[in-house]
Design a protein around this motif. Sequence first.
Motif, PDB file in Angstrom:
ATOM      1  N   TYR B  12       0.852  -1.195   0.000  1.00 60.49           N
ATOM      2  CA  TYR B  12       0.000   0.000   0.000  1.00 60.49           C
ATOM      3  C   TYR B  12       0.893   1.253   0.000  1.00 60.49           C
ATOM      4  O   TYR B  12       0.660   2.206  -0.740  1.00 60.49           O
ATOM      5  N   HIS B  13       1.919   1.227   0.824  1.00 57.29           N
ATOM      6  CA  HIS B  13       2.813   2.385   0.909  1.00 57.29           C
ATOM      7  C   HIS B  13       3.727   2.529  -0.301  1.00 57.29           C
ATOM      8  O   HIS B  13       4.370   3.553  -0.465  1.00 57.29           O
ATOM      9  N   ASP B  32     -10.625  -3.761  11.453  1.00 51.88           N
ATOM     10  CA  ASP B  32      -9.644  -4.518  12.247  1.00 51.88           C
ATOM     11  C   ASP B  32      -8.710  -3.532  12.975  1.00 51.88           C
ATOM     12  O   ASP B  32      -7.840  -2.920  12.365  1.00 51.88           O
ATOM     13  N   ASP B  33      -8.892  -3.413  14.282  1.00 52.17           N
ATOM     14  CA  ASP B  33      -8.097  -2.454  15.061  1.00 52.17           C
ATOM     15  C   ASP B  33      -6.600  -2.771  15.023  1.00 52.17           C
ATOM     16  O   ASP B  33      -5.765  -1.865  14.933  1.00 52.17           O
ATOM     17  N   ASP B  34      -6.302  -4.070  15.139  1.00 50.09           N
ATOM     18  CA  ASP B  34      -4.879  -4.465  15.136  1.00 50.09           C
ATOM     19  C   ASP B  34      -4.221  -4.078  13.809  1.00 50.09           C
ATOM     20  O   ASP B  34      -3.090  -3.594  13.787  1.00 50.09           O
ATOM     21  N   PHE B  35      -4.969  -4.289  12.746  1.00 47.34           N
ATOM     22  CA  PHE B  35      -4.448  -3.946  11.413  1.00 47.34           C
ATOM     23  C   PHE B  35      -4.233  -2.428  11.321  1.00 47.34           C
ATOM     24  O   PHE B  35      -3.191  -1.961  10.850  1.00 47.34           O
ATOM     25  N   ALA B  36      -5.213  -1.679  11.782  1.00 46.96           N
ATOM     26  CA  ALA B  36      -5.110  -0.208  11.720  1.00 46.96           C
ATOM     27  C   ALA B  36      -3.892   0.271  12.516  1.00 46.96           C
ATOM     28  O   ALA B  36      -3.167   1.170  12.073  1.00 46.96           O
ATOM     29  N   LYS B  37      -3.673  -0.362  13.688  1.00 45.08           N
ATOM     30  CA  LYS B  37      -2.502   0.030  14.496  1.00 45.08           C
ATOM     31  C   LYS B  37      -1.210  -0.322  13.771  1.00 45.08           C
ATOM     32  O   LYS B  37      -0.254   0.443  13.779  1.00 45.08           O
ATOM     33  N   GLU B  38      -1.210  -1.506  13.160  1.00 52.96           N
ATOM     34  CA  GLU B  38      -0.005  -1.944  12.450  1.00 52.96           C
ATOM     35  C   GLU B  38       0.341  -0.954  11.319  1.00 52.96           C
ATOM     36  O   GLU B  38       1.509  -0.682  11.073  1.00 52.96           O
ATOM     37  N   VAL B  39      -0.703  -0.437  10.691  1.00 54.56           N
ATOM     38  CA  VAL B  39      -0.476   0.565   9.626  1.00 54.56           C
ATOM     39  C   VAL B  39       0.207   1.800  10.231  1.00 54.56           C
ATOM     40  O   VAL B  39       1.141   2.370   9.657  1.00 54.56           O
ATOM     41  N   GLN B  40      -0.256   2.167  11.408  1.00 51.44           N
ATOM     42  CA  GLN B  40       0.357   3.341  12.071  1.00 51.44           C
ATOM     43  C   GLN B  40       1.824   3.091  12.402  1.00 51.44           C
ATOM     44  O   GLN B  40       2.677   3.960  12.199  1.00 51.44           O
ATOM     45  N   TRP B  41       2.113   1.868  12.926  1.00 52.88           N
ATOM     46  CA  TRP B  41       3.528   1.565  13.249  1.00 52.88           C
ATOM     47  C   TRP B  41       4.373   1.609  11.980  1.00 52.88           C
ATOM     48  O   TRP B  41       5.494   2.084  11.990  1.00 52.88           O
ATOM     49  N   HIS B  42       3.792   1.090  10.925  1.00 53.44           N
ATOM     50  CA  HIS B  42       4.532   1.058   9.654  1.00 53.44           C
ATOM     51  C   HIS B  42       4.823   2.487   9.178  1.00 53.44           C
ATOM     52  O   HIS B  42       5.936   2.782   8.748  1.00 53.44           O
ATOM     53  N   GLU B  43       3.835   3.342   9.296  1.00 54.30           N
ATOM     54  CA  GLU B  43       4.026   4.730   8.844  1.00 54.30           C
ATOM     55  C   GLU B  43       5.077   5.446   9.688  1.00 54.30           C
ATOM     56  O   GLU B  43       5.877   6.226   9.185  1.00 54.30           O
TER      57      GLU B  43
END
Lengths: 190, 288
Positions: B12-13, B32-43
Motif C-alpha cells: 500500500y505504501h 480490524d483495530d490491530d491492522f489499523a494500528k499496524e499501519v500506524q507503526w509502519h508509517e
Amino acid sequence: MASNSNAETIINALQAGDSHAIEALYAHHREGFFRWASYRFEGNRQDFEDAWQDAIIAFYQQVIQGKLLHLRHEVRTWLYAVGYKRLLNNKRKLKRILWKDQIDDALVVIDFEQESVDPEKIKFLHAALKSMSSQCRELLVARYYQNLGIEEIQQNWNLKNSNTTSATLSRCLGRLKDCFKKTFTTFSNG
Amino acid sequence: MDEIAQDLIERYHQNALNPEEKREFQRRINTDDDFAKEVQWHELALEAIRLEGEKELRRRLTTKGIELDKKAPKRPTTFSWLWVLLMVVVLALGLWFIYPKSTRDEATSPTAPTEKAFPTLPSSPKSLDPAPDPPQAQIKPASVDGKKVFAAYFEPYRDESLELSVRGNAAEKPSPQEYFQQLYWEGKYSAALIAFDSLNSFAQQDKTNLFLKANCLLHAKQGKTAASILEDMTQKGPSRFMEQVPWYLALSYLQTGQIEKAMSVLDEIVEKKGVHFENATQLYQALK
C-alpha cells in the motif's frame, strides 16, 4: 519541451536508484541558485546552501515517492522555486525585486510545501533508529528511502540471496516497529 | 500480524495495490483495530527511515558542496573586471618603462638634442610612484603599485565554518570571542578589531582569532602588523589556515610595498600548488 526531456532523464535516473544523479543535480545548479538568491534575499552563503539542499532533498523525495513524475517546468525552475519558498519561510529578508523571471511565474503553479515535523518526534524517531545495528539502518534506508530493489540491495551488501535479503529487511523493519511499540506501551502504562 | 497483512501494508505504501487490494486494505483498516494500528507503526517506521535517509543525503550533499567550494574558490563577480583593470594598469606602466623615454620626448619635442635620444632609466621609482614612506629598504623599484595590486586581489578570508550558528540560541548573549567572529563574519572589520582587544589573552592567542585579526588589519591597511601576525603563524606550526596564511602574508607584503618578499612567498605557493595556486601564479606574473 526540451527542458522536460532533461527532467525526465533525471527523474528516471533517480527512480532507477542512481544516487549520483542527485549529487550531479545539486552541483550543476548550485552556484546559479546562490547567485540568483543573493539578488533577492539578504542572506549569507550558508542560508542559501541550506535552502538549496532542502530543495534538492524535496525533489529527490518527491520523485522517489512517485509524487513527481512529470514537470511542467525545467528541473532548475522547480528547484529554485522550492528554495525560494524555503528562504521565505525562514524569514530571510527579501530585497526589492526590480524584475520578475520564470521562477516567479512557476511559484504560482508549484504548490509544493515542505512538511514540518515536530522536533520532539524527530528526536524520538532518531533515537529508535539509533538503537538498531548500522547494517539494519543502512538496509532500511536503501530499501525504503532510496527505493533500491531487493536484488540491488543483495548485491551491494553481499547478502546470500534475495530471500535472505527480504528476510533481513523484514526483521529490521519489525525491530524498528517493536521499538516504537515498546516505547508507546511504556508511556501508556507509565 | 500475519504475513499477508504485512505485505498488504507494505505494498500500500509503495502504491502497488490494485483496486481490489485497495478496497481490501480500506475494509481492514475500518474493521480490524490491530491492522489499523499496524499501519500506524509502519508509517512511523517509514517516517523514521525517511529522516535517516534525509540526514544521510544531506551529509553527502554537504561533502559535495565542500568539494565544490574547494575546487572553485569563491570570487566576487567584480573580480574579473578588477583583473582586467589591473592588467590594463600593469600593461600601461610596463609600456611606460619599456617604450624608450626618448621616443616619448621626441614625440613632444622633435628638435631635442641627440643625447636625449638615448633611453635613460629612471633613477628612482619615486619619480613615477611617489609613495611617501616606503617601509623597507628592500622594496623593489618596480613598475607595479603594490597597493593597487593588493586591492585587486585582497578579499577578507571567508568560509562557512566561520559563521556562528544563531539558530535556536539567538536570545543568548554571545561570548566575546563569538562576538568578535560574528563581527568579522558580518564584514565589520574595524569593529572586529576593537572586539579582538577585549578578548582574554588565551583567546588572543587562538590561531583562528589571530588569522581573522590579520585579515581585519589588512582591510584596515595595516599590512605591517598583519604581516607580523602571519609570519608568526607560519613559524608556530600547522593550523587550519595553513594553506591560507602564505597567501595573506604575500598580500601583507604587497600592501606594505615589499614586492620582493611578496614574490618569494608567492613563488612558494606556486611551487606547493596550494589552494591559491592560480591567483598566486597570476599575481607572481603580474609582479615579475
